[in-house]
Design a protein around this motif. Sequence first.
Motif, PDB file in Angstrom:
ATOM      1  N   LEU A   1     -11.662   6.196   7.333  1.00  0.00           N
ATOM      2  CA  LEU A   1     -10.549   7.137   7.367  1.00  0.00           C
ATOM      3  C   LEU A   1      -9.620   6.740   8.506  1.00  0.00           C
ATOM      4  CD1 LEU A   1      -9.132   9.745   6.421  1.00  0.00           C
ATOM      5  CD2 LEU A   1     -10.588  11.010   8.052  1.00  0.00           C
ATOM      6  N   ALA A   2      -8.352   6.519   8.180  1.00  0.00           N
ATOM      7  CA  ALA A   2      -7.376   6.079   9.171  1.00  0.00           C
ATOM      8  C   ALA A   2      -6.290   7.126   9.360  1.00  0.00           C
ATOM      9  CB  ALA A   2      -6.748   4.758   8.737  1.00  0.00           C
ATOM     10  N   LEU A   3      -5.893   7.326  10.611  1.00  0.00           N
ATOM     11  CA  LEU A   3      -4.754   8.171  10.951  1.00  0.00           C
ATOM     12  C   LEU A   3      -3.657   7.271  11.502  1.00  0.00           C
ATOM     13  CD1 LEU A   3      -3.175  10.760  11.687  1.00  0.00           C
ATOM     14  CD2 LEU A   3      -4.559  10.880  13.788  1.00  0.00           C
ATOM     15  N   VAL A   4      -2.497   7.289  10.859  1.00  0.00           N
ATOM     16  CA  VAL A   4      -1.347   6.506  11.321  1.00  0.00           C
ATOM     17  C   VAL A   4      -0.261   7.495  11.710  1.00  0.00           C
ATOM     18  CG1 VAL A   4       0.301   4.679  10.792  1.00  0.00           C
ATOM     19  CG2 VAL A   4      -1.954   4.666   9.699  1.00  0.00           C
ATOM     20  N   THR A   5       0.049   7.565  12.993  1.00  0.00           N
ATOM     21  CA  THR A   5       1.063   8.524  13.437  1.00  0.00           C
ATOM     22  C   THR A   5       2.461   7.978  13.165  1.00  0.00           C
ATOM     23  OG1 THR A   5       1.155   7.643  15.710  1.00  0.00           O
ATOM     24  CG2 THR A   5      -0.478   9.363  15.236  1.00  0.00           C
ATOM     25  N   GLY A   6       3.386   8.884  12.911  1.00  0.00           N
ATOM     26  CA  GLY A   6       4.753   8.467  12.611  1.00  0.00           C
ATOM     27  C   GLY A   6       4.826   7.531  11.427  1.00  0.00           C
ATOM     28  N   SER A   7       4.213   7.944  10.320  1.00  0.00           N
ATOM     29  CA  SER A   7       4.035   7.009   9.197  1.00  0.00           C
ATOM     30  C   SER A   7       4.835   7.362   7.952  1.00  0.00           C
ATOM     31  CB  SER A   7       2.548   6.908   8.846  1.00  0.00           C
ATOM     32  OG  SER A   7       1.929   8.172   8.783  1.00  0.00           O
ATOM     33  N   THR A   8       5.942   8.067   8.124  1.00  0.00           N
ATOM     34  CA  THR A   8       6.772   8.383   6.960  1.00  0.00           C
ATOM     35  C   THR A   8       7.849   7.335   6.718  1.00  0.00           C
ATOM     36  OG1 THR A   8       8.242   9.776   8.307  1.00  0.00           O
ATOM     37  CG2 THR A   8       6.400  10.862   7.167  1.00  0.00           C
ATOM     38  N   SER A   9       7.960   6.363   7.601  1.00  0.00           N
ATOM     39  CA  SER A   9       8.947   5.291   7.416  1.00  0.00           C
ATOM     40  C   SER A   9       8.582   4.107   8.300  1.00  0.00           C
ATOM     41  CB  SER A   9      10.363   5.771   7.770  1.00  0.00           C
ATOM     42  OG  SER A   9      10.457   6.104   9.139  1.00  0.00           O
ATOM     43  N   GLY A  10       9.320   3.023   8.143  1.00  0.00           N
ATOM     44  CA  GLY A  10       9.213   1.883   9.039  1.00  0.00           C
ATOM     45  C   GLY A  10       7.845   1.236   9.114  1.00  0.00           C
ATOM     46  N   ILE A  11       7.498   0.796  10.320  1.00  0.00           N
ATOM     47  CA  ILE A  11       6.232   0.100  10.544  1.00  0.00           C
ATOM     48  C   ILE A  11       5.053   1.000  10.190  1.00  0.00           C
ATOM     49  CG2 ILE A  11       4.725  -0.880  12.316  1.00  0.00           C
ATOM     50  CD1 ILE A  11       7.289  -1.872  13.736  1.00  0.00           C
ATOM     51  N   GLY A  12       5.127   2.263  10.574  1.00  0.00           N
ATOM     52  CA  GLY A  12       4.021   3.181  10.300  1.00  0.00           C
ATOM     53  C   GLY A  12       3.719   3.311   8.824  1.00  0.00           C
ATOM     54  N   LYS A  13       4.755   3.450   8.018  1.00  0.00           N
ATOM     55  CA  LYS A  13       4.558   3.558   6.580  1.00  0.00           C
ATOM     56  C   LYS A  13       3.983   2.266   6.013  1.00  0.00           C
ATOM     57  CE  LYS A  13       6.978   4.448   2.220  1.00  0.00           C
ATOM     58  NZ  LYS A  13       8.290   4.701   1.587  1.00  0.00           N
ATOM     59  N   ALA A  14       4.466   1.121   6.496  1.00  0.00           N
ATOM     60  CA  ALA A  14       3.958  -0.173   6.019  1.00  0.00           C
ATOM     61  C   ALA A  14       2.487  -0.353   6.376  1.00  0.00           C
ATOM     62  CB  ALA A  14       4.792  -1.311   6.609  1.00  0.00           C
TER      63      ALA A  14
END
Length: 264
Positions: free
Chosen positions: A9-22
Amino acid sequence: MDLNLKNTLALVTGSTSGIGKAVAASLVREGASVIINGRSEERVATVVLELRALGNVHGVVADLATAVGTEQLIEQVSAIGPVDILVNNVGFFEFKPFFEVTDEEWSKLFDLNVMSGVRLARTLLKDMLERDWGRIVFVSSEAGVKPNPEMIHYSVTKTTQIALARGLAELTKGTRVTVNSALVAPTWTEGVETFLSKIAASQGTSVEALKTEYFKVDGFNSLLQRFATVDEIASLIVFLCSRNASAINGAAERVDGGMVRSIL
């Protein structure tokens, strides 16, 4: 290459666009369950819907610029399951002369870029150590080791992230938990495009002209001589999150396009 991320299970903060989404998309493709985070309920829902076509995705809306927002995120994430992978991606950048940056602006930038990672690690790293497996990656920048005089406040937060990651890595000695940072190159994201569009409009020029000009001045040292893509950056970050990267710990790994002119 199989990165052995299934059943994590991974948590990626700020992941609605840009590097985070990728990064989030790449983790899902590798078989991880991923928690998308952002401040906008609409944007989080949109990305969750999009990435669910690839695998198991959750969404949590929280503003990590505040301690309260971070606590809310931790509470909601704990209801989903124990986090195996934390990618501290959320952050903000701006070009502003040093003499014009106020104390309040310094504090706001530190709260988001640095303290969000501190607050999350205080809870999630402890749990990883108890379970004897986990990955934390701080998305830093080449500006963390080569400060940009036009954005000193941002550069200082990125330097702090590198030191924080190394310090946290010292706490993992003898375990199967790793903490690393990624020194990211200038990357073409929605935020960068919006920023350059505003400058282009004010100067009566084009975004393409500004992109070219950047690598003649600030980006002169770049060996890539172009903005990196979000997928190029995500490739390194996702590898650092994998079981295959078990011998990489306490490192500041460069995906900087050769911006930092040094061999170490």
